[in-house]
Design a protein around this motif. Structure first.
Motif, short mmCIF file in Angstrom:
data_model
loop_
_atom_site.label_atom_id
_atom_site.label_comp_id
_atom_site.label_asym_id
_atom_site.label_seq_id
_atom_site.Cartn_x
_atom_site.Cartn_y
_atom_site.Cartn_z
N HIS A 172 29.73 143.37 -33.85
CA HIS A 172 29.88 144.83 -33.77
C HIS A 172 28.59 145.57 -34.06
O HIS A 172 28.61 146.68 -34.57
CB HIS A 172 30.99 145.28 -34.73
CG HIS A 172 32.29 144.63 -34.42
ND1 HIS A 172 33.02 144.96 -33.30
CD2 HIS A 172 32.95 143.62 -35.02
CE1 HIS A 172 34.09 144.19 -33.24
NE2 HIS A 172 34.07 143.36 -34.27
N MET A 173 27.47 144.96 -33.73
CA MET A 173 26.20 145.64 -33.95
C MET A 173 25.69 146.22 -32.62
O MET A 173 26.10 145.77 -31.55
CB MET A 173 25.17 144.66 -34.52
CG MET A 173 24.78 143.54 -33.61
SD MET A 173 25.49 141.98 -34.12
CE MET A 173 24.42 141.50 -35.43
N PRO A 174 24.80 147.20 -32.69
CA PRO A 174 24.25 147.73 -31.43
C PRO A 174 23.24 146.75 -30.85
O PRO A 174 22.72 145.89 -31.57
CB PRO A 174 23.54 149.02 -31.88
CG PRO A 174 23.20 148.80 -33.31
CD PRO A 174 24.24 147.87 -33.87
N LEU A 175 22.98 146.88 -29.56
CA LEU A 175 21.92 146.07 -28.95
C LEU A 175 20.59 146.79 -29.17
O LEU A 175 20.38 147.91 -28.70
CB LEU A 175 22.17 145.89 -27.45
CG LEU A 175 21.08 145.13 -26.68
CD1 LEU A 175 20.91 143.72 -27.24
CD2 LEU A 175 21.38 145.10 -25.20
N THR A 176 19.72 146.17 -29.95
CA THR A 176 18.38 146.73 -30.24
C THR A 176 17.39 145.58 -30.10
O THR A 176 17.80 144.42 -29.99
CB THR A 176 18.32 147.25 -31.69
OG1 THR A 176 18.47 146.11 -32.58
CG2 THR A 176 19.41 148.27 -32.01
N PRO A 177 16.09 145.87 -30.16
CA PRO A 177 15.13 144.75 -30.10
C PRO A 177 15.41 143.73 -31.21
O PRO A 177 15.22 142.53 -31.01
CB PRO A 177 13.79 145.45 -30.31
CG PRO A 177 14.01 146.83 -29.78
CD PRO A 177 15.43 147.18 -30.10
N THR A 178 15.93 144.16 -32.36
CA THR A 178 16.19 143.22 -33.46
C THR A 178 17.43 142.36 -33.19
O THR A 178 17.50 141.21 -33.61
CB THR A 178 16.46 144.00 -34.77
OG1 THR A 178 15.58 145.10 -34.81
CG2 THR A 178 16.32 143.15 -36.00
N THR A 179 18.43 142.95 -32.55
CA THR A 179 19.68 142.19 -32.37
C THR A 179 19.73 141.45 -31.03
O THR A 179 20.66 140.70 -30.78
CB THR A 179 20.90 143.12 -32.46
OG1 THR A 179 20.82 144.08 -31.41
CG2 THR A 179 21.00 143.82 -33.80
N ASN A 180 18.72 141.68 -30.18
CA ASN A 180 18.70 141.03 -28.88
C ASN A 180 18.73 139.50 -29.06
O ASN A 180 17.89 138.94 -29.74
CB ASN A 180 17.42 141.47 -28.14
CG ASN A 180 17.42 141.00 -26.70
OD1 ASN A 180 18.47 140.86 -26.07
ND2 ASN A 180 16.24 140.73 -26.19
N LYS A 181 19.73 138.86 -28.49
CA LYS A 181 19.89 137.39 -28.56
C LYS A 181 19.82 136.86 -29.99
O LYS A 181 19.26 135.80 -30.25
CB LYS A 181 18.84 136.69 -27.71
CG LYS A 181 19.02 136.99 -26.22
CD LYS A 181 18.16 136.08 -25.37
CE LYS A 181 18.44 136.39 -23.90
NZ LYS A 181 17.53 135.81 -22.99
#
Ligand SMILES: NC(=O)c1ccc[n+]([C@@H]2O[C@H](COP(=O)([O-])OP(=O)(O)OC[C@H]3O[C@@H](n4cnc5c(N)ncnc54)[C@H](O)[C@@H]3O)[C@@H](O)[C@H]2O)c1
Ligand SMILES: O=C(O)[C@H](O)COP(=O)(O)O
Length: 626
Positions: free
Chosen positions: A284-293
């Motif tokens: 349930h997190m947003p897609l950001t450069p940190t959460t990408n893959k």
């Protein structure tokens, strides 16, 4: 400055850049072009006056785009375009939202546009409303430049909108962050239960004429550990519901407050702790450069063998190839996916086709109730933005409460005018790199939001010397791009806290001034202003105290303090039919140097200015446009 004053820096500017701007324009502010009197003709001057619709005006002013500037310049007033704004809706939006939009503007619904067609259409639109299926790229903002004021995302995730480009082009982005929360959480729980009990596979098998009771034995949820990754709106609602199913819920979210988790009876744990202990993991997190893959080969390897994964967030948070491998190896027993890196995914996608995967076509927000709510929420936000209100769901602009906005309205005008004046005092050959703004106020640091004032000072400084349109959205970005460092300082004074600001001072260091008297004893160009009876006033130039209302234009003269000067200059202006609206003289000491500040309604012609310069007692003078 009052001797009792305490000085407290409140803003260490993020606007510090030694890098060169990307644009072909000058990298600093050294391109002040000069005419005879050292002033560049200014096409962007707004005849700003406070009106009864002060609040609305202020926001319109701070969000104004090039298009609006053109219109207001030509009509010489601050009103928005009389024509209805055009609002392009590029994906299906609930009827209730469309009705709200139609009350304000011309609504064009055009679905499934190609990127090229979107760019073509957008050039005539004031607003664009999208869901997750439209990519609002830099090209879209370029095509909409000068016209497109607001992009509304009818939903939460803004990963399909190029926010950097939006900000650079001064376009506000708003979203509808609350109306689909429950729908998404319910879909997450639906996928969790359907996956655990093989509902999709068993249904397909039965419809194919089979009766496989032994094959589709599921797993129970009660007593199992669910790791909620991202404990925001959807994550916390999923957690709440999972607890109702008797699950043991932990959550990982580096930014979530512990008390919010405690209130739901959930423990916040580290990323590794969450993924190594969980039987089910729900994303349930947003897609950001940190959460990408962030879910990849390494992280799958750390998980409990046989873990089950639910994703109703964004496909991009999972490395999909790594997930296929983890499913094949049995590390991941099952996955339930609503979202994909590419949407729609390829028909032969190994992931979608995997026997241990159940999938839905991005349906998390798709309930009748949520779509109705999202449509109204986004329509109201877009209409508000087009009407000049700052949105509570602005994604790329500071949110300023309406009451703060009303209170700051006259100071916003003062801030922009002081910026305009200060920049015109810099001599043509100098580059501006460092500006300091000093606010004198009786208010505590938490009671004075200076972001709006800083944006308007930036606007006042940059617009007279470039073609860039500056507004609340792009002010910090534009300043940084031009290598302009703006620092702010608060001086707490012992005056009435009723007034948000007692005075604003702008200092420009390391530059030469075309009007030496504007340079203070400490070597910077320095001007101060106050709001008096709702009107902006210039109250100090360099070391000279003056008091002149900032309406029309301004002439500053430094002269020998002697009788008859006001009459002399007044006559010269009168002969050229230039009306004086305000006049003030400040001096250091009797019969020594004095500074005369003259507010004029019209722009004096070259002859009038030459004649003023020829008065023997006048040592220097400058004409400044407001
Ligand atoms: N499938 C759908 O139709 C659907 C519907 C609604 C929302 N969503 C998606 O669900 C996600 C959550 O939506 P929301 O409304 O709860 O948003 P939210 O902003 O309320 O919550 C997101 C949470 O993620 C946290 N977070 C950020 N970075 C993180 C990280 N690296 N690790 C862990 N947590 C992190 C944030 O602190 C925040 O608490 C978004 O990606 C949204 O786009 C999908
Ligand atoms: O981020 C969201 O709000 C959801 O993913 C919903 O997207 P949608 O509007 O395309 O259904």
């Amino acid at each position: 400055m009052a001797s009792s004053a305490s000085t407290k820096p409140i803003f260490s500017s993020p606007i510090i850049s030694s890098s060169q701007p990307k644009s072909s324009k000058s990298s600093n502010l050294s391109f002040l072009s000069s005419n005879t009197f050292g002033v560049k003709p200014n096409n962007n001057i707004n005849n700003l006056k406070l009106s009864s619709q002060q609040h609305s005006f202020v926001v319109k002013s701070v969000l104004k785009t090039a298009d609006q500037t053109k219109q207001t310049t030509s009509s010489n007033n601050v009103a928005f375009n009389d024509e209805k704004p055009t609002i392009l809706v590029s994906e299906k939006l609930g009827e209730a939202g469309l009705q709200v939009l139609r009350q304000l503007g011309n609504v064009v619904c055009a679905y499934d546009l190609s990127p090229e067609d979107l760019c073509k259409k957008i050039s005539s639109c004031d607003a664009l409303i999208v869901r997750s299926g439209t990519k609002v790229t830099r090209q879209v903002f370029e095509a909409g430049q000068g016209k497109l004021k607001v992009v509304g995302r009818a939903g939460v995730g803004i990963d399909n909108v190029d926010l950097q480009a939006a900000t650079e082009f001064g376009c506000l982005v708003v979203n509808a962050p609350t109306a689909n929360t429950i729908a998404a959480a319910e879909h997450g729980i639906a996928l969790l239960a359907a996956m655990a009990r093989n509902v999709s596979q068993a249904d397909a098998s039965l419809k194919a004429g089979k009766w496989l009771r032994n094959k589709y034995v599921g797993v129970s949820m009660v007593g199992k550990t669910l790791a909620v990754m991202g404990f925001g709106k959807v994550g916390s609602e999923v957690a709440r519901r999972a607890k109702g199913l008797g699950m043991n819920v932990v959550a990982h979210d580096p930014y979530a407050p512990a008390d919010r988790a405690r209130a739901v009876g959930v423990e916040l744990v580290s990323f590794d702790q969450a993924i190594t202990t969980a039987d089910f993991i729900s994303l349930h997190m947003p897609l950001t450069p940190t959460t990408n893959k962030v879910f990849n080969e390494n992280t799958f390897a750390k998980m409990k063998k046989g873990v089950r994964i639910i994703n109703v967030a964004r496909g991009g948070v999972i490395d999909e190839d790594a997930l296929v491998k983890a499913l094949d190896s049995g590390i991941v027993a099952q996955a339930a996916l609503d979202v994909f890196t590419e949407e729609p995914p390829a028909k032969d996608s190994k992931l979608v086709q995997h026997e241990n995967v159940i999938a839905t076509p991005h349906l998390g927000a798709s309930t009748k109730e949520a779509q109705e709510g999202v449509a109204i929420e986004i329509a109201e936000a877009v209409v508000g933005a087009l009407n000049g209100e700052l949105s509570a769901t602005a994604v790329n602009a500071p949110m300023v409460a309406p009451e703060v906005l009303s209170e700051l309205a006259p100071y916003v005008v003062l801030a922009e005018k002081l910026g305009r004046l200060a920049v015109q005092l810099v001599s043509g050959g100098s580059g501006i790199q460092s500006i300091k703004v000093v606010y004198r106020s009786a208010r505590g640091p938490d009671d004075l939001d200076t972001r709006l004032l800083r944006a308007m000072i930036t606007k006042g400084i940059i617009e007279p010397i470039s073609n860039t349109i500056v507004n609340l959205v792009n002010a910090d970005y534009i300043a940084k791009q031009k290598g302009l460092r703006i620092s702010e300082e608060r001086v707490v004074v012992d005056s009435s806290p009723e007034l948000p600001v007692e005075s604003i001072q702008i200092q420009i260091s390391h530059v030469e001034s075309k009007f030496a008297s504007a340079v203070s004893e400490t070597g910077q160009i320095s001007i101060d202003g106050k709001v008096k009876y709702g009107t902006p006033h210039l109250t100090c130039v360099g070391s000279f105290g003056v008091d002149v209302s900032l309406e029309g234009n301004l002439i500053l003269c430094r002269q020998i303090d002697q009788p008859g000067m006001i009459g002399l200059v007044g006559n010269i202006l009168g002969e050229q039919n230039v009306n004086v609206n305000y006049m003030s003289v400040g001096r250091m000491s009797r019969r020594k140097k004095a500074l005369m500040a003259i507010g004029v309604d019209e722009e004096p012609n070259k002859e009038a200015l030459t004649n003023i310069g020829a008065v023997p007692a006048i040592e220097e003078f400058v004409f400044l446009k407001l």
